[in-house]
Write a protein that holds these residues in place. Structure first.
Motif, PDB file in Angstrom:
ATOM      1  N   THR B  46       0.843  -1.192   0.000  1.00 53.90           N
ATOM      2  CA  THR B  46       0.000   0.000   0.000  1.00 53.90           C
ATOM      3  C   THR B  46       0.879   1.244   0.000  1.00 53.90           C
ATOM      4  N   CYS B  48       0.717   5.389  -0.089  1.00 55.77           N
ATOM      5  CA  CYS B  48      -0.138   6.566   0.016  1.00 55.77           C
ATOM      6  C   CYS B  48       0.555   7.750  -0.626  1.00 55.77           C
ATOM      7  N   LEU B 206     -12.095   2.384   5.617  1.00 55.12           N
ATOM      8  CA  LEU B 206     -10.661   2.096   5.650  1.00 55.12           C
ATOM      9  C   LEU B 206     -10.406   0.698   6.200  1.00 55.12           C
ATOM     10  N   GLY B 210      -8.610  -2.445   4.174  1.00 52.93           N
ATOM     11  CA  GLY B 210      -7.503  -3.251   4.686  1.00 52.93           C
ATOM     12  C   GLY B 210      -7.850  -4.732   4.688  1.00 52.93           C
ATOM     13  N   LEU B 233      -2.905   3.316   6.919  1.00 55.09           N
ATOM     14  CA  LEU B 233      -2.910   2.362   5.809  1.00 55.09           C
ATOM     15  C   LEU B 233      -1.532   2.043   5.244  1.00 55.09           C
TER      16      LEU B 233
END
Lengths: 267, 345
Positions: B46, B48, B206, B210, B233
């Motif tokens: 992940t 961001c 969220l 996940g 995250l």
């Protein structure tokens, strides 16, 4: 709602006209005894100079007038929607080219074009009338649809449709067009009223539906040269046109109010 | 694809972006919204992308899927490789096989990103039918209901028959997720998917994201302006400013030791609940215009540490430590941070 009720009533009458008409609409009932008679119990709308029953002719004439209006508007709306949608969605040069074509075509006076085409055609059937009116009526529809599509194509859900792998055709016809439909339906409804008037006018001029087949326009024409003496020949088909067109316009305005959220509270 | 020719999947990144440049034609000139961005993403990872409005985050996301408006162009030198394929070389039908199938996208506002006149079940079924043309309509619908169940919509069989306006914001975002995940994509691009939601719904979405990532093993490129979301995250945080990457670091390292003054400014601007009543720290000024990026360092006009070098020389991405990069001359002259901090104190 009153408008809708009248429209439904007119359509039902047109559908069952052969069953409820008191006489055969094209039969000469007695050229010596029954010509040009004023309204009576036996002939509520009178008879014409050929001794035909005017009520029967107005009833049967509604079929031609409504069928021509509905089918030619359907033709025009389909053509205009596809054309305008492609122009609006493609954008850029394709749009410029397609819409300048529409601008050029719109600068030709429609009624004069219709008169010329129909005069050159020879025998005009209802089908010919539908094709000719339909093929000259899609231009303004295409403008309307183009501007709707232009406004819708930059919406997030259009990008989202592309993001999930939709083809341009699918994006346009399944996602964008259904969202553009309500103004098109409104314009088509108002278009029906216009075409009823247009067909009546053309038939009155002898360019529309050919006698002996009745339409509202040519029934009026049959008594036009003696309008003072044979007033019933003009008044009854005229009233039929007036009531139908008014009802269709009321329905169209109602649809427009329903489709426009800013006016919903007023209506 | 031949396994012998490809490098092992563990070594090759899933997505590799090199020198991506996207510009928009505007009335005031050419706006260089994405200006030489490079990063990569491994399977299951992940990342961001963090930055304030106007820094090029959304233009970056749209560039990756070629969903840009016609006024935008991607510069020829840009390269985007995904699953070993060069996305920049794809034709229209090649793109359709990637979009929605290998890469799913979730948009910021689920209210405007769902078609208002199509039932949500049909919208989910549509993506299934596009990518599996042989499927029977009934089977596609059943799959849509399964997907709505997967994203935790209560009463999915009934909800599927409803239109977007009949659903709450959170439920609409779950529908978007169901659409994006329908074909089990290897990569999910999420462009601020929780910004339009209230805070409790945001937390639910969220958590769901996940959970689904663990189940489906996909990579997520998550675009946000919210560092709190990034902290929850991210495996890696990439900070964008004025069309460029200004800092890139593993998440723990980024939150423990941010380097770039813009990144430290963003972190200081978070409200601190242990000191209620304190004035919120702000970064003065606003992002410069994309049609006219400043010379040298693009952050210099808002930076407390800026000195002559920052105006003269556009900073490269300096390596701070393994996997940690920062586009700031302080990396070359670390002593200046102490001096400036002392003089402003």
């Amino acid at each position: 709602m009153a408008g809708l009720a009248v429209v439904v009533a007119v359509v039902v009458v047109a559908l069952v006209a052969p069953l409820i008409a008191p006489y055969d609409a094209v039969a000469q009932l007695g050229i010596d005894t029954l010509k040009s008679r004023p309204p009576s119990l036996a002939h509520p709308f009178g008879t014409d100079p050929l001794s035909r029953d005017v009520l029967s002719r107005v009833l049967l004439g509604s079929r031609v007038s409504l069928a021509v209006a509905a089918l030619s508007v359907l033709t025009a709306t389909t053509l205009g929607t596809v054309y305008g949608a492609v122009a609006g969605y493609a954008g850029g040069r394709v749009d410029d080219l397609l819409m300048r074509g529409v601008d050029a075509a719109l600068s030709i006076p429609r009624v004069l074009l219709l008169i010329t085409v129909l005069a050159l055609w020879g025998h005009v059937s209802a089908a010919v009338l539908i094709v000719v009116i339909g093929c000259t009526g899609w231009l303004s529809v295409s403008r309307l649809v183009r501007s709707e599509v232009l406004g819708l194509r930059s919406r997030d859900w259009v990008t989202a449709a592309r993001a999930l792998g939709a083809t341009p055709a699918r994006t346009l016809f399944r996602h964008i067009l259904p969202n553009a439909l309500s103004p098109v339906i409104v314009s088509a409804t108002l278009g029906v009223a216009n075409v009823i008037l247009l067909e009546a006018g053309l038939s009155f001029l002898g360019l529309g539906v050919q006698p002996p087949e009745p339409s509202w326009g040519n029934v009026m024409q049959d008594g036009a040269d003696q309008i003072r003496a044979l007033w019933w020949m003009s008044v009854f088909p005229g009233l039929a046109i007036l009531i139908t067109v008014m009802a269709v316009n009321v329905v169209g305005d109602g649809l427009r109010a329903a489709a426009d959220p800013r006016r919903r509270h007023v209506a | 694809m031949s396994a012998g020719l490809a490098t092992p999947a563990s070594a090759a990144p899933l997505l590799s972006v090199r020198d991506l440049r996207t510009s928009f034609r505007t009335d005031s000139g050419c706006a260089r919204a994405v200006d030489g961005v490079s990063f990569s993403l491994r399977t299951g990872e992940t990342v961001c992308i963090v930055g304030e409005s106007g820094c090029g985050k959304t233009a970056l996301a749209l560039s990756l899927l070629r969903l840009l408006p016609p006024t935008a162009t991607i510069a020829p030198g840009s390269s985007v490789e995904f699953e070993g394929r060069d996305l920049m070389a794809l034709d229209a039908s090649g793109w359709r096989a990637v979009r929605g199938a290998r890469i799913g996208m979730v948009f910021q506002d689920a209210m405007t990103a769902l078609d208002p006149v199509i039932r949500v079940g049909d919208q989910v079924a549509e993506v299934v039918r596009i990518h599996t043309p042989a499927i029977a309509p009934g089977a596609a619908w059943a799959r849509a209901v399964d997907l709505l169940t997967l994203t935790g919509i209560p009463g999915p069989a009934d909800r599927a028959h409803q239109y977007p306006h009949e659903l709450s914001g959170g439920m609409r975002q779950r529908v978007m997720l169901a659409i994006a995940l329908a074909m089990h994509p290897a990569l999910l691009i999420a462009d601020e998917p929780t910004t339009a939601l209230d805070i409790t719904v945001q937390a639910q979405i969220l958590a769901l994201l996940g959970e689904l990532q663990r189940q489906l093993g996909m990579a997520i490129l998550f675009i946000t302006h919210d560092l709190g979301v990034a902290a929850a995250l991210a495996d890696r945080v990439i900070v964008m400013y004025a069309g460029e990457v200004v800092e890139s670091a593993p998440a723990e390292l980024f939150f423990a030791e941010p380097h770039h003054p813009y990144a430290t400014g963003l972190l200081r601007a978070l409200p601190d609940l242990s000191h209620p009543g304190d004035r919120l720290a702000v970064i003065p000024g606003a992002v410069p215009s994309a049609t006219d990026w400043p010379r040298g360092c693009r952050f210099r006009e808002r930076c407390a540490f800026a000195w002559s070098r920052c105006e003269a020389e556009h900073p490269p991405l300096y390596a701070i430590s393994a996997g940690h990069e920062s586009r700031c001359h302080l990396a070359a002259e670390p002593g200046r941070r102490v001096v400036t901090a002392a003089s402003t104190a």
